[in-house]
Scaffold this active site. Structure first.
Site, PDB file in Angstrom:
ATOM      1  N   ARG A 140      56.877 -68.217 -30.295  1.00  9.68           N
ATOM      2  CA  ARG A 140      55.531 -68.453 -30.822  1.00  9.68           C
ATOM      3  C   ARG A 140      55.574 -68.886 -32.292  1.00  9.68           C
ATOM      4  O   ARG A 140      54.703 -69.631 -32.749  1.00  9.68           O
ATOM      5  CB  ARG A 140      54.626 -67.221 -30.631  1.00  9.68           C
ATOM      6  CG  ARG A 140      53.151 -67.522 -30.852  1.00  9.68           C
ATOM      7  CD  ARG A 140      52.242 -66.364 -30.460  1.00  9.68           C
ATOM      8  NE  ARG A 140      51.812 -66.411 -29.067  1.00  9.68           N
ATOM      9  CZ  ARG A 140      50.672 -66.972 -28.638  1.00  9.68           C
ATOM     10  NH1 ARG A 140      49.845 -67.547 -29.485  1.00  9.68           N
ATOM     11  NH2 ARG A 140      50.352 -66.958 -27.366  1.00  9.68           N
ATOM     12  N   GLU A 182      43.860 -62.207 -32.893  1.00  9.86           N
ATOM     13  CA  GLU A 182      44.939 -62.659 -33.769  1.00  9.86           C
ATOM     14  C   GLU A 182      44.577 -63.803 -34.716  1.00  9.86           C
ATOM     15  O   GLU A 182      45.008 -63.795 -35.871  1.00  9.86           O
ATOM     16  CB  GLU A 182      46.138 -63.084 -32.916  1.00  9.86           C
ATOM     17  CG  GLU A 182      46.775 -61.941 -32.165  1.00  9.86           C
ATOM     18  CD  GLU A 182      47.707 -62.430 -31.069  1.00  9.86           C
ATOM     19  OE1 GLU A 182      47.212 -63.016 -30.083  1.00  9.86           O
ATOM     20  OE2 GLU A 182      48.924 -62.244 -31.208  1.00  9.86           O
TER      21      GLU A 182
END
Lengths: 776, 483
Positions: free
Chosen positions: A324, A725
């Site tokens: 990621r 997030e």
């Protein structure tokens, strides 16, 4: 703000209303039960862990005689006492032992557990162990690990598009640099905890502060040598998670369960805060070597980079985390030619893990560093360089997914206006031109964040909805409440579906008994997945009710509508509870299991291609700071943020997520520093030494708004977007503003190149360096 | 005659005949009384999740202050009124205005820190009906929240203030009853044991002196903001423990200077400093959080001998002396002589710090500086006290002391020498900034590297000069509170 308007026809507390968190009243009155508050079964025992005192070594001998003999001690457990597998590796790599068998791989690794009548007795006994080690060399940081020939904990990733080598050679300018990015402790206020209660046969019931009950269930079964159907895991709420309870509580749950099985008594394990911080993983620190080629105007031609991660002693989630980081190494910017490589190094430190953003922030901040390099090299405002490189719809990311929902130009435009960016930037430049001790900086930075688990199979969820014959509704789903308001939002979806007021809906604890095979409540996905699953369950029940009403009232489906607390059938208003009662007597099933799987997504890791993300969430923030150039201390004067949550399910809760994420992101980049000594001991392992932001660190002026016009172009739950997030990375604006204040001492001729976190020390040392270099 | 530990807990009187000196209030609440609204977040007084109010009589007046239950020892609750979150809702069951405001402003997310915030806000609401944002931030320095980013909590504090209602609050309604009750409880000290462990709460200073003669190796516990960690973190046995937090509370200002009893807390000292030593106030507001300042004592900070020494550098610069007492004997020494070496102080067995004497400083330019990773509720990387006397535009005397630069707080003699006799001018302080490099060889640790500490120490001379030079440009960043 139109958030607070309540439309009378709509059920109270249904979707899009700014209602309070479902537990707010319990929170403020101390009546919200966390795992440690649950009334313990009679005879509950308490466990404490014995931790290793070296970073790397072989155990020569472990004498636990004094531990066993200590007052109150009932048992001492080591790896030999694990009935099943001595392993809590979430990826099946078998590299994450519950108790060390022979080789210690980090300072603070659990060696044994003491079980005693009281927690204090267990803790005191644990200090009495006599352990001899054969010390082995330890390597703490990723480059040291590389240089020492350590291996990767998991398979690295390469993302490539175009021909970066030729594009880099052809670029008018190129800059290479290195950026050290610190990790971060979760500092959930409620620490790790597990209470295990043995049942008959091989049954085990646990109450655990976890984001991932199904994984605890799986791990406990694995450790006990039984099957998942014997283990029940419950969690009503956590006192914060942030990713720190996605895999890290497996250890505590397994130790409590092993002890409970062995002793036939309930066992609770709650480590002290210091042990929690020492023995559990954190956000990955990275050292990134990057190179960018660009033209005179500041357009990026090519980017290459190597992301060296401190993964710790085992894989844990380092694979998807480092992936990621690469997925977000572009942040919001188009890289015409690109190659990005991850290096998940094994180190002799605790195994790093998930943390809000899951590697994404460590990608995004490098993109912002690259922008900063170009801006200082070309003598431009960083914002101009940002705008020049923003994605346009149709352009490809480094993983070959086209960007199709770009809304940053509008966000920038609105935020620049509301923050009065141009005027304030000039004021900052004028202020700094006076050459005083205090300097100012201002920066406006964007975020684009991909939503979905990159492991495609996690993008599924289940829910269980019962309507009882009195018209009350019982809601259960696979997501866990850790403060983010998930249960509130999902209940709002149910309230909207049935058009009943929220107080009819009972939100219940998450339990593996009701919804099986759940994914972690992580990746910001909780509402997207569980909201849809709950809606599916509601729709099944509603369809049965409609069918029943069609038959009983001789109506057609389009003559039936659900209005607030009643059902309209050909103009007749029937109270909801009456409809339910009639349906019950007519033997209509009033319970349904709902299910959802995210459509459209796919990912081929070997080729580095696919559509790993269902959609992107966007946002931007503008931060202004003041810096004391004699001490490096600073304060945040003002922050304006504009963030995209699509069509918000609960604007008050979403705004709270944005504000909280911002401050947590700012903390990561400012005062939160992890510091290991040369023996490999983490010395910042408690709030006395590890400093998260205080109320007095928040911006003096803090304007946070949601992009109310945004609607998710994908068919997500009520067209909302995930929020957990993405806004974390808005905190980068503070870091960039600090950089500008630092750069002012050399009249902005050099990029400030702050490493993260920008503690007062790093700020002051950067000021000193720039002064020296500009004088030379 | 000393007997049981007696205190009020919410509406009940508690009487303990059996207790150890290391028993914490938090464990008592959660394990014995099953009052589980009060949470344990860190067990070291840094997160505030365990915040409760403690009411006590100070010179006959009942005051309520938030403190950390995790490091408050049960013996030092003797004669106090402990109020927990469970006691907060009104008798009609309705939420308290502070709780109501927290709900309406969305001040809780995970909720674990919330009872602690509610109690700190309750303490603020009761003591300050019209707080500024700065007051609120100051009151919340001891409470960590990881979810909200604090903005809604600050808004809740403002909303609670607008709601008012202090006069109807239980603690105010029952003030005289509680005062009478506590007066009766506190009349005599306490002396309890469990097994071989013993906790002594002397009724007065003479009883303390006597108890220390009888138990010269006893652990003296004042605010327990450090001793608490010996128990919760190092699992140390502190028996016998002698509890003095309620003693030596006198503050007097006379011709000689300010005399403060060793048991005076930071919070009790702040209003005095505001009047007589204004340079110290912003510094004091950077020590600990509110809960720590309500418990921690100036005498404890000195006697404890920390190398950082939050108060000693400034007090040394001011030329403070301390009174050490053993039995009926007293001796007075300069504070700087008290710190012999790392972990070693000039305190004999049976002796205790009784009073701190701070001379007046008319005509002396003074400053107190603290530099830390986080501005508030953080231990200093470097702390410093400056006291410079100028005569005929020359420096006649310079007393400059640092904390965090060596094993003990101590004076920067090379820098002082560089200043004395020199003109009161930028060049002189520049020379001192160079000279201070010879005074210390600081360590590197998580609070700061050796290099950073050196640069900061030098820069504090530059800051001092700038601040004294009459410049109108800002020299320090102006955050809410603090120096």
């Amino acid at each position: 703000m139109k958030h607070d308007a309540i439309i009378p026809e709509t059920a109270l507390g249904s979707a899009h209303q700014s209602i309070a968190h479902d537990s707010a009243i319990k929170h403020v009155s101390g009546r919200a039960n966390y795992t440690d508050d649950i009334t313990e079964p009679t005879g509950t025992l308490h466990a404490a862990l014995g931790l290793s005192k070296v970073a790397h070594g072989r155990i020569r001998s472990m004498n636990l005689g004094k531990v066993r003999a200590a007052p109150g001690v009932v048992a001492v457990l080591t790896s030999a006492d694990v009935p099943g597998h001595n392993d809590v590796s979430p990826t099946g790599k078998h590299d994450d032992p519950i108790f060390v068998e022979e080789q210690v791989l980090f300072h603070g690794q659990p060696l044994f557990a003491v079980i005693a009548e009281t927690r204090l007795q267990a803790r005191k006994a644990a200090t009495l162990a006599e352990v001899e080690y054969e010390a082995l060399p330890h390597h703490l940081d990723p480059l040291a690990a590389r240089d020492a020939g350590m291996d990767y904990v998991t398979e690295p990733l390469k993302l490539r598009r175009g021909t970066p080598e030729t594009a880099m050679d052809a670029a008018p300018h190129r800059i290479a640099g290195r950026f050290s990015i610190g990790g971060q402790d979760h500092f959930y206020l409620e620490g790790q905890i597990a209470l295990a209660i043995p049942g008959e046969d091989d049954e085990m019931t646990l109450f655990v502060s976890t984001q991932h009950p199904s994984e605890v269930q799986h791990m406990v079964a694995h450790a006990l040598g039984t099957r998942s159907n014997a283990v029940v895991v419950n969690v009503r709420r956590m006192g914060g998670g942030f990713g720190g309870k996605e895999t890290q509580m497996n250890l505590f749950a397994c130790v409590a369960a092993i002890a409970a099985r062995k002793l036939g008594r309930a066992v609770k394990l709650r480590p002290d805060r210091d042990e929690d911080m020492i023995a559990t993983g954190k956000r990955h620190d990275f050292v990134v070597d990057y190179e960018v080629g660009f033209d005179e105007a500041g357009h990026i031609c090519a980017v290459t980079g190597d992301w060296h991660a401190r993964c710790g002693f085992s894989a844990d989630l380092s694979g998807p985390v480092t992936d990621r980081a690469l997925f977000h190494a572009d942040n919001a910017y188009f890289y015409p030619h690109v190659e990005l490589r991850s290096h998940p190094w094994r180190t002799h430190t605790v195994s790093n893990t998930a943390f809000r953003g899951f590697g994404g922030p460590q990608g995004v901040i490098v993109a912002e560093r690259i922008i900063e390099e170009i801006a200082y090299a070309t003598g431009q405002d960083t914002l101009a360089v940002r705008k020049a490189n923003l994605y346009r719809n149709g352009q490809l990311t480094p993983y070959h997914q086209p960007v199709e929902d770009q809304i940053l130009p509008r966000i920038f435009e609105e935020l620049e206006a509301s923050a009065d960016y141009a005027r304030r930037r000039q004021a900052v430049l004028d202020f700094n031109a006076k050459g005083g001790i205090v300097r100012r900086g201002i920066a406006l930075t964007p975020v684009k964040f991909g939503i979905s688990f990159t492991a495609t199979h996690y993008n599924q969820a289940g829910a269980l909805v019962h309507v009882y014959s009195d018209g009350s509704i019982h809601l259960n789903h696979g997501g866990c409440e850790m403060g983010q308001g998930l249960h509130t939002k999902v209940a709002q979806v149910v309230a909207e579906a049935f058009q009943v007021d929220l107080d009819r809906i009972k939100i219940t604890k998450t339990t593996t008994e009701k919804v099986p095979n759940t994914s972690a409540t992580a990746a910001s996905s909780g509402t997207d997945l569980n909201g849809m699953a709950a809606l599916d369950a509601c729709n099944q029940i509603k369809a049965r009710l409609v069918r029943f009403l069609c038959e009983s009232r001789d109506a057609t489906a389009d003559e039936i509508t659900f209005a607030r607390n009643r059902v309209m059938v050909r103009g007749e208003a029937i109270p909801f509870e009456q409809v339910i009662r009639e349906a019950y007597f007519a033997r209509v099933q009033l319970s349904a299991a709902g299910f959802y799987a995210t459509p459209k997504i796919h990912w081929n890791r070997a080729e580095g291609r696919g559509r790993p993300f269902y959609y992107f969430a966007y946002g931007a923030a503008c931060a202004e700071v003041s810096v004391d150039t004699l001490t490096g201390e600073y304060t945040v004067e003002r922050v304006d943020a504009l963030h995209d949550v699509g069509r918000s399910l609960n604007p008050a809760i979403d705004k709270g997520q944005v504000e909280g994420a911002f401050i947590q992101g700012m903390g990561w980049l400012t005062s939160e520093e992890l510091w290991w000594d040369d023996k490999g001991r983490l010395r910042t392992h408690a709030p006395s030494t590890y400093k998260i932001p205080l109320a007095s660190d928040r911006p003096k002026v803090f304007n946070v708004n949601l992009a109310e016009w945004s609607v998710n172009r994908e068919r997500t739950i009520k067209r909302s977007k995930a929020v957990g997030e993405p806004p974390f990375m808005l905190g980068i604006a503070v870091f960039e503003a600090l950089g500008m204040a630092v750069a002012s001492v050399a009249n902005y001729r050099q990029a400030p190149l702050l490493d993260a976190p920008a503690t007062p020390e790093r700020v002051l040392m950067a000021v000193e360096r720039l002064k020296r270099e500009s004088a030379a | 005659m000393a007997g049981d530990i007696r205190f009020l807990l919410n509406g009940d009187e508690i009487r303990l005949a059996c207790a150890g000196p290391g028993d914490t209030l938090l464990d008592f609440l959660r394990l014995e009384r099953r009052l589980r609204g009060t949470k344990e977040g860190c067990a070291e007084g840094d997160c505030g999740a365990c915040t409760v109010l403690v009411g006590r009589l100070l010179n006959g007046t009942l005051i309520y202050e938030p403190i950390n239950a995790c490091i408050r020892l049960i013996a030092s609750c003797h004669g106090c009124h402990v109020v927990t979150v469970e006691h907060l809702a009104g008798r009609n069951g309705r939420l308290h205005p502070v709780q109501q405001a927290m709900v309406e402003q969305h001040g809780s997310q995970c909720g674990f820190c919330t009872p602690g915030f509610v109690m700190a806000l309750y303490g603020l609401w009761m003591g300050n009906p019209d707080p500024s944002v700065l007051d609120i931030e100051t009151a919340l320095q001891g409470n960590l929240c990881r979810c909200t980013g604090y903005e809604p909590i600050v808004q809740a504090a403002l909303a609670a203030a607008r709601a008012g209602g202090q006069a109807q609050d239980w603690l105010n309604v029952e003030r005289s009853t509680v005062t009478t009750h506590l007066t009766a409880l506190i009349g005599h000290g306490a002396d309890v044991s469990r097994g071989t462990e013993r906790a002594i709460v002397p009724a007065d200073v003479d009883a303390l002196a006597e108890a220390l003669l009888a138990h010269p190796k006893a652990v003296i516990v004042a605010g327990a903001t450090d001793v608490g960690l010996w128990i919760t973190k190092h699992l140390r046995d502190i028996s016998p423990g002698i509890f003095i937090g309620h003693l030596m509370k006198d503050i007097a200002v006379d011709a000689e200077g300010i005399r403060i009893g060793a048991g005076v807390t930071y919070s009790e000292f702040i209003p005095v400093a505001r009047r007589h030593l204004p340079e110290a106030e912003p510094y004091l507001l950077r020590i600990g959080g509110w809960q720590v300042r309500n418990a921690g004592t100036i005498g404890g900070n000195i006697a404890n001998g920390s190398p950082i020494g939050e108060m000693p550098p400034f007090l040394i610069a001011l030329g403070a002396r301390i009174v050490l007492r053993k039995g009926a004997d007293r001796r007075i020494i300069p504070l700087e002589d008290f710190f012999i070496a790392y972990g070693k102080q000039d305190r004999q067995p049976g002796e205790f710090v009784e009073t701190i004497l701070i001379p007046h400083h008319e005509g002396v330019r003074v400053a107190a500086y603290k530099v830390s990773k986080r501005a508030h509720a953080d231990i200093s990387a470097v702390s410093a006290g400056f006291a410079v006397r100028e005569r005929d535009s020359h420096i006649e005397e310079a007393r400059i002391a640092f904390g965090g630069m060596a094993g003990t707080p101590h004076r920067a003699s090379a820098a002082e020498a560089a200043l004395v006799g020199q003109p009161f001018a930028r060049e002189s302080f520049e020379a001192a900034a160079q000279a201070v490099q010879d005074d210390f060889a600081p360590l590197s640790d998580w609070r700061g590297s050796s290099d950073y500490r050196r640069v900061v120490a030098a820069n504090l001379f530059r800051r001092f000069w700038l601040e004294q030079s009459g410049t109108t440009e800002p020299v320090r960043i102006a955050r809410a509170v603090g120096a």
